[in-house]
Write an enzyme that holds these catalytic residues in place. Structure first.
Site, mmCIF file in Angstrom:
data_model
loop_
_atom_site.group_PDB
_atom_site.id
_atom_site.type_symbol
_atom_site.label_atom_id
_atom_site.label_comp_id
_atom_site.label_asym_id
_atom_site.label_seq_id
_atom_site.Cartn_x
_atom_site.Cartn_y
_atom_site.Cartn_z
ATOM 1 N N GLU A 174 0.827 -1.221 0.000
ATOM 2 C CA GLU A 174 0.000 0.000 0.000
ATOM 3 C C GLU A 174 0.855 1.261 0.000
ATOM 4 O OE1 GLU A 174 -2.433 -1.680 3.270
ATOM 5 O OE2 GLU A 174 -4.113 -0.882 2.119
ATOM 6 N N GLU A 183 -4.014 -9.489 3.749
ATOM 7 C CA GLU A 183 -4.732 -9.159 4.989
ATOM 8 C C GLU A 183 -5.940 -10.049 5.244
ATOM 9 O OE1 GLU A 183 -3.592 -6.947 2.786
ATOM 10 O OE2 GLU A 183 -2.940 -5.084 3.764
HETATM 11 N N1 3HC Z 1 4.068 -7.612 11.847
HETATM 12 C C1 3HC Z 1 4.737 -8.018 12.934
HETATM 13 N N2 3HC Z 1 5.543 -9.098 12.942
HETATM 14 C C2 3HC Z 1 5.662 -9.778 11.799
HETATM 15 C C3 3HC Z 1 4.986 -9.408 10.626
HETATM 16 C C4 3HC Z 1 4.153 -8.262 10.677
HETATM 17 N N3 3HC Z 1 3.501 -7.834 9.603
HETATM 18 N N4 3HC Z 1 5.307 -10.286 9.649
HETATM 19 C C5 3HC Z 1 6.162 -11.164 10.194
HETATM 20 N N5 3HC Z 1 6.379 -10.857 11.496
HETATM 21 C C6 3HC Z 1 7.292 -11.544 12.423
HETATM 22 C C7 3HC Z 1 6.892 -12.995 12.665
HETATM 23 O O1 3HC Z 1 5.950 -13.105 13.695
HETATM 24 C C8 3HC Z 1 8.217 -13.640 13.004
HETATM 25 O O2 3HC Z 1 8.484 -13.324 14.334
HETATM 26 P P1 3HC Z 1 9.288 -14.370 15.256
HETATM 27 O O3 3HC Z 1 10.607 -14.587 14.565
HETATM 28 O O4 3HC Z 1 9.378 -13.681 16.566
HETATM 29 O O5 3HC Z 1 8.447 -15.620 15.277
HETATM 30 C C9 3HC Z 1 9.204 -12.859 12.133
HETATM 31 O O6 3HC Z 1 8.550 -11.630 11.784
HETATM 32 C C10 3HC Z 1 9.597 -13.559 10.845
HETATM 33 O O7 3HC Z 1 8.400 -13.969 10.188
HETATM 34 P P2 3HC Z 1 8.250 -15.433 9.551
HETATM 35 O O8 3HC Z 1 8.765 -16.458 10.492
HETATM 36 O O9 3HC Z 1 6.851 -15.550 9.083
HETATM 37 O O10 3HC Z 1 9.278 -15.323 8.337
HETATM 38 P P3 3HC Z 1 9.151 -15.908 6.872
HETATM 39 O O11 3HC Z 1 10.406 -15.534 6.185
HETATM 40 O O12 3HC Z 1 8.738 -17.340 6.918
HETATM 41 O O13 3HC Z 1 7.931 -15.110 6.189
HETATM 42 C C11 3HC Z 1 6.610 -13.202 5.557
HETATM 43 C C12 3HC Z 1 8.008 -13.746 5.954
HETATM 44 C C13 3HC Z 1 6.167 -13.811 4.236
HETATM 45 C C14 3HC Z 1 6.718 -11.720 5.450
HETATM 46 C C15 3HC Z 1 5.594 -13.622 6.651
HETATM 47 O O14 3HC Z 1 6.100 -13.262 7.903
HETATM 48 C C16 3HC Z 1 4.249 -12.986 6.512
HETATM 49 O O15 3HC Z 1 3.425 -13.473 5.753
HETATM 50 N N6 3HC Z 1 3.981 -11.915 7.282
HETATM 51 C C17 3HC Z 1 2.685 -11.283 7.323
HETATM 52 C C18 3HC Z 1 2.415 -10.479 6.083
HETATM 53 C C19 3HC Z 1 1.074 -9.792 6.197
HETATM 54 O O16 3HC Z 1 0.083 -10.402 6.518
HETATM 55 N N7 3HC Z 1 1.053 -8.489 5.923
HETATM 56 C C20 3HC Z 1 -0.137 -7.710 6.062
HETATM 57 C C21 3HC Z 1 -0.180 -7.119 7.430
HETATM 58 S S1 3HC Z 1 -1.708 -6.339 7.824
HETATM 59 C C22 3HC Z 1 -1.628 -4.822 7.083
HETATM 60 O O17 3HC Z 1 -0.683 -4.496 6.420
HETATM 61 C C23 3HC Z 1 -2.820 -3.954 7.373
HETATM 62 C C24 3HC Z 1 -2.947 -2.780 6.470
HETATM 63 O O18 3HC Z 1 -3.620 -3.113 5.294
HETATM 64 C C25 3HC Z 1 -3.691 -1.685 7.145
#
Ligand code: 3HC
Ligand code: NAI
Length: 697
Positions: A105, A125
């Site tokens: 975004e 999301e």
């Molecule tokens: N916020 C906070 N922490 C996050 C995060 C986020 N968005 N994404 C990942 N983390 C943290 C994980 O909890 C993990 O923490 P830990 O090591 O303490 O367990 C660490 O970062 C590493 O994450 P992964 O183990 O998942 O690492 P991968 O390399 O396997 O995956 C990733 C990376 C693909 C980025 C995956 O973490 C992921 O899918 N993250 C979420 C992405 C997401 O859903 N984004 C949308 C967020 S909501 C939003 O943006 C709202 C807006 O529209 C208003």
């Protein structure tokens, strides 16, 4: 500037770097830093263009999810995206790694987007109970149209950079592997070309019409399985047709409905728990190497485990009882790939090649003497398991890990049948084992940490959600399941129809009710289980399964006999109620002298949930599950528990532990055997605590 966002210059290019490991989540510091950097850029006359880039492994992967549910702190993410868009000079987003959710975004708020060809972008999301709420529903339609926007929002999928380029979500793909240098080079080129500010929200957008949105809402509702965010995303997207400020406000209103909901809380709990569940005491221990595994039994589970192992790149030796059983085992294995071949996801040649290169079939245990791990999936009888483990002990190489896929039996007793109980553990897969994500890693009294670590390593290779369990009858999942199945049976005897119970459970969010599940698994399994325990049954404990025994004797075993609680004539996967069931149940009630009473769906769920929560609290209290979140992940990944409710323990916190305990105490008056309150539940209520407090301990 200090903090996670820095502002630097490369000639007349401002380089704005985000450094917030591990995934550059857009927490408060980053949001504030971006706004400050944009202010500095606008005020910096020597800067003609800006490049936003992520340090480390990725562009921001989204909003900081750990801030959800806490009091909001400004600036809000939608305002950050808008602030970037309103810069008076051009802004480039240079993407590498994953640019997801809020990360994408803010790049749509930028005026130009370049991505490394290995990058992935997306709006995932939906998996968190929300939808893009930082202008994503307003800007994405302007770049790629409504149809594609809703497709990527509803699927939540990660779109590879080349596909995103084709869609128009990004402008340029670069292969250098250096996002900063590529962003700067692209910015230079844009300057040379005299490119100016290009605001996404200024782009034209055609209105597909009200009917189109109504159809999109109907389609979204179908996919939603109880989640509200699917339809709300469509509602928000209509804001893209409004003047920008009004559109952003419109998106915000719909977004906040989801953001403030218990569904979002449940989904975020699931997101973090899915990761936290891997944090077990053995996580730091080096596992033993795994290249080749042995699987004993080529039945339902053995064939599924073999497929899961092949898909993880392992070689497998499958051992069965005799040549005919070996042939059946191979046929079962091939059947697991039949739909992949039929759908063209795998060619017949590829399957034949995989089996030829990675599989050994044998009826001789000695064929497994080189295996690093041997897992048994033979009949569920202690004598059989002991005999099999004695045979494994005789042939397995020193250091091999010896595992049982038993559903209920005592791993310590099985281990005692070998000369090396320290190498034995339970690896409880779920059917179909190559598809279901849950793996219970059952750690016995003598299991070495490195042996448990090897179980977790196998789970990771197979992309399973591995949950650590201690030894007890049924481990975490089946032990809790037994309790809520029993309460369902009691309610049937007392007057509820199994169909009403199935309906109530489906409405709660499960894909099927307990009696549909019984039909699917086969009612003979439960029958044999009851028979196996008959000798030890306490006559003072209510039985509750008389009608199920009657069904067994009639041969109504469920889908496998095409008739159970429901009628599956012609091999159908679902069907109408079996008309013989209610008379059979009524006869059973008469035999027991039960005067049937009315049940509402609300009462059904109160009892179902109370039974589930109480047993789960015992499982945690006894240390069988490490934390409440381990129970939650077991229920989500093995038992169809609705993800948006977070899991039974998260849900119990939400309902209120005091309320659930009060229910249990009320039911205890009817049957004090079944409804003994779990000591942990009583303790938490007394201390005014929640299960969540134990997750964070
Ligand atoms: N916020 C906070 N922490 C996050 C995060 C986020 N968005 N994404 C990942 N983390 C943290 C994980 O909890 C993990 O923490 P830990 O090591 O303490 O367990 C660490 O970062 C590493 O994450 P992964 O183990 O998942 O690492 P991968 O390399 O396997 O995956 C990733 C990376 C693909 C980025 C995956 O973490 C992921 O899918 N993250 C979420 C992405 C997401 O859903 N984004 C949308 C967020 S909501 C939003 O943006 C709202 C807006 O529209 C208003
Ligand atoms: P199944 O009956 O489909 O397969 C068992 C297989 O083991 C048969 O093919 C049989 O020929 C073979 N076998 C029996 N004794 C043997 C021996 N001594 N040596 C070699 N092979 C032998 O049973 P299923 O459903 O695969 O169950 C196997 C185990 O997995 C049981 O312990 C069961 O409790 C457990 N399990 C079953 C689940 C299910 O949903 N079916 C789920 C999770 C665990």
């Amino acid at each position: 500037m200090s903090g996670p966002v820095s502002y630097a210059k490369d000639g007349d290019i401002a380089v704005i770097s985000i450094d917030n490991p591990p995934v550059n989540a857009l927490g408060q510091g980053v949001r504030q830093g971006l706004v400050d950097a944009m202010d500095q850029f606008d005020a910096d006359d020597s800067a003609k263009i800006a490049v936003i880039v992520g340090e480390g492994r990725t562009f921001p992967a989204g909003a900081d999810i750990s801030e959800f549910g806490k009091p909001p702190t400004g600036p809000a993410l939608p305002d950050v995206a808008t602030r970037i868009e309103r810069a008076t000079k051009p802004v480039v987003a240079s993407i590498h790694g994953t640019s997801l959710g809020g990360g994408l975004e803010i790049s749509m708020g930028a005026h130009y987007r370049i991505a490394q060809n290995t990058a992935k972008v997306g709006l995932p999301e939906i998996h968190l109970g929300i939808f893009p709420g930082a202008g994503g529903m307003i800007r994405a339609p302007k770049l790629i149209g409504f149809e594609k926007t809703l497709e990527i929002v509803h699927s939540g999928r990660h779109v590879k950079a080349p596909e995103a380029l084709g869609m128009g979500l990004i402008d340029v793909v670069d292969e250098s592997g250096d996002a900063k240098a590529a962003g700067i080079a692209y910015a230079k080129k844009l300057l040379e070309e005299g490119a100016g500010v290009r605001r996404t929200t200024d782009l034209p957008l055609e209105n597909p019409g009200k009917d189109w949105f109504d159809a999109a809402r109907a389609a979204a509702a179908k996919k939603a399985r109880g989640l509200m965010n699917f339809v709300e995303a469509v509602n928000a997207a209509e804001g893209a047709l409004m003047p920008v400020d009004e559109g952003m406000k419109h998106e915000r209103e719909h977004y906040m409905k989801c953001h403030m909901s218990s569904q979002r809380a449940g989904m975020v709990h699931a997101f973090f728990s899915e990761r936290a569940v891997a944090k077990v005491p053995e996580a730091k221990v080096e596992p033993r190497p795994l290249k080749q595994i042995g699987v004993i039994g080529g039945g339902t589970m053995g064939a599924g485990i073999t497929a899961a192992a092949l898909n993880a790149g392992l070689s497998v030796v499958m051992v069965e009882m005799n040549p005919e059983a070996v042939a059946r085992g191979e046929a079962n294995l091939r059947r697991n790939y039949a739909s992949s071949v039929a759908k063209g996801r795998m060619t017949q040649e590829a399957l034949d090649g995989l089996i030829a290169s990675k599989m050994t079939f044998s009826d001789d245990y000695a064929a497994m003497s080189d295996c690093d791990l041997i897992i048994e999936a033979v009949f569920e009888k202690m004598e059989v398991k002991k005999e099999v483990f004695g045979k494994i002990d005789a042939i397995a190489k020193p250091g091999a890990v010896l595992a049982s896929n038993t559903s209920y039996l005592n791993i310590d007793e099985i281990a005692a049948a070998t000369s090396r109980p320290q190498d034995v553990l339970g690896l409880h897969f779920f059917s179909p084992a190559h598809i279901m994500r849950l793996l219970e890693v059952v750690v016995g009294e003598k299991t070495l940490p490195e042996v448990a670590a090897t179980g977790f390593a196998l789970g990771r290779m197979m992309k399973k959600v591995a949950v650590r369990s201690g030894v007890c009858d049924g481990f975490i999942g089946n032990r809790i399941l037994a309790k809520y199945m029993t309460v369902a049976n009691y309610m049937v005897e007392d007057g509820a129809s199994p169909y009403l119970i199935d309906e109530a459970v489906r409405e709660f969010g499960y894909p099927m009710g307990p009696f549909q599940m019984g039909d699917l698994a086969g009612l003979d399994i439960g029958y044999f289980n009851r028979q196996g325990k008959a000798a030890d049954r306490n006559p003072n404990v209510r039985y509750g399964a008389g009608f199920l025994d009657e069904m067994y004797h009639k041969g109504w075993l469920g889908q496998k006999t095409e008739i159970g609680f429901y009628d599956y004539a012609g091999g159908a996967r679902s069907g109408p109620p079996n008309p013989g069931i209610m008379p059979l149940i009524e006869a059973e009630r008469e035999k027991l002298g039960v005067e049937p009473r009315e049940f509402t769906k609300e009462e059904i769920m109160r009892r179902y949930i109370a039974a589930m929560t109480n047993e789960a609290a015992k499982v945690v209290g006894e240390g069988i599950a490490l934390r409440p979140l381990d129970v939650d992940m077991t229920a989500l990944f093995g038992y169809g528990y609705p993800r948006w409710r977070g899991g039974p323990m998260h849900y119990a916190d939400e309902v209120g532990l005091d309320k659930i305990l009060a229910d249990i105490r009320e039911f205890e008056k009817e049957d004090s055997h079944f409804w003994t309150p779990a000591p942990l539940l009583v303790q938490l209520v007394e201390e005014g605590k929640k299960f969540a407090d134990l997750n964070n301990a």
